[in-house]
Design a protein around this motif. Structure first.
Motif, PDB file in Angstrom:
ATOM      1  N   ASN A  37       1.152  -1.034  -0.035  1.00 54.04           N
ATOM      2  CA  ASN A  37       0.027   0.062  -0.139  1.00 54.04           C
ATOM      3  C   ASN A  37       1.061   1.482  -0.549  1.00 54.04           C
ATOM      4  O   ASN A  37       0.440   2.018  -0.627  1.00 54.04           O
ATOM      5  CB  ASN A  37      -0.999   0.061   1.459  1.00 54.04           C
ATOM      6  N   GLU A  38       2.234   1.051   1.254  1.00 49.42           N
ATOM      7  CA  GLU A  38       3.038   2.359   0.807  1.00 49.42           C
ATOM      8  C   GLU A  38       3.668   2.889  -0.943  1.00 49.42           C
ATOM      9  O   GLU A  38       3.548   3.874  -0.838  1.00 49.42           O
ATOM     10  CB  GLU A  38       3.378   2.247   2.089  1.00 49.42           C
ATOM     11  N   LEU A  39       3.639   1.079  -1.152  1.00 53.91           N
ATOM     12  CA  LEU A  39       4.257   1.981  -2.347  1.00 53.91           C
ATOM     13  C   LEU A  39       3.786   2.258  -3.668  1.00 53.91           C
ATOM     14  O   LEU A  39       4.073   3.113  -4.617  1.00 53.91           O
ATOM     15  CB  LEU A  39       5.639   0.462  -2.292  1.00 53.91           C
ATOM     16  N   LYS A  43       4.273   6.075  -5.486  1.00 54.53           N
ATOM     17  CA  LYS A  43       3.783   5.441  -7.483  1.00 54.53           C
ATOM     18  C   LYS A  43       2.365   6.681  -7.683  1.00 54.53           C
ATOM     19  O   LYS A  43       3.069   7.500  -8.636  1.00 54.53           O
ATOM     20  CB  LYS A  43       3.708   4.167  -7.730  1.00 54.53           C
ATOM     21  N   LYS A  44       1.786   6.619  -7.074  1.00 52.69           N
ATOM     22  CA  LYS A  44       0.336   7.978  -7.336  1.00 52.69           C
ATOM     23  C   LYS A  44       0.625   8.468  -7.029  1.00 52.69           C
ATOM     24  O   LYS A  44       0.895   9.667  -8.364  1.00 52.69           O
ATOM     25  CB  LYS A  44      -1.016   7.176  -6.443  1.00 52.69           C
ATOM     26  N   VAL A  48       1.250  11.780 -10.271  1.00 56.87           N
ATOM     27  CA  VAL A  48       0.784  12.915  -9.853  1.00 56.87           C
ATOM     28  C   VAL A  48       1.593  14.064 -10.001  1.00 56.87           C
ATOM     29  O   VAL A  48       1.385  15.275 -10.798  1.00 56.87           O
ATOM     30  CB  VAL A  48      -0.041  13.801  -8.335  1.00 56.87           C
ATOM     31  N   LYS A  49       2.907  14.288  -9.012  1.00 50.55           N
ATOM     32  CA  LYS A  49       3.978  15.370  -9.206  1.00 50.55           C
ATOM     33  C   LYS A  49       4.253  15.282 -11.326  1.00 50.55           C
ATOM     34  O   LYS A  49       4.403  16.987 -11.279  1.00 50.55           O
ATOM     35  CB  LYS A  49       4.769  14.238  -8.189  1.00 50.55           C
TER      36      LYS A  49
END
Length: 74
Positions: A37-39, A43-44, A48-49
């Protein structure tokens, strides 16, 4: 459906694990779910960046103008 994965660990570590009253399979499963979940979030966020970097920069006075318009509308 589930699958089995195996991990090689030092013998000393296994001995220490055996001394503890822990269900290691459950601990490892929880850790892996949390890490996945952290990874995925990381990644998301990077996506977005990347998208935001491609957008044109707005003039600096836009934020000030919008805040003033919002305040005046009340």
């Amino acid at each position: 459906m589930s699958v089995v994965i195996s991990v090689r660990i030092p013998k000393k570590l296994k001995e220490e694990m055996d001394k503890l009253d822990v269900v290691w399979s459950e601990e490892i499963r929880k850790f892996l779910e949390m890490r996945v979940n952290e990874l995925k979030k990381k990644k998301k966020l990077e996506e977005v960046k990347r998208i935001l970097q491609g957008l044109p920069e707005s003039p600096k006075s836009v934020a000030t103008t919008l805040v003033r318009e919002d305040r005046d509308s009340r």
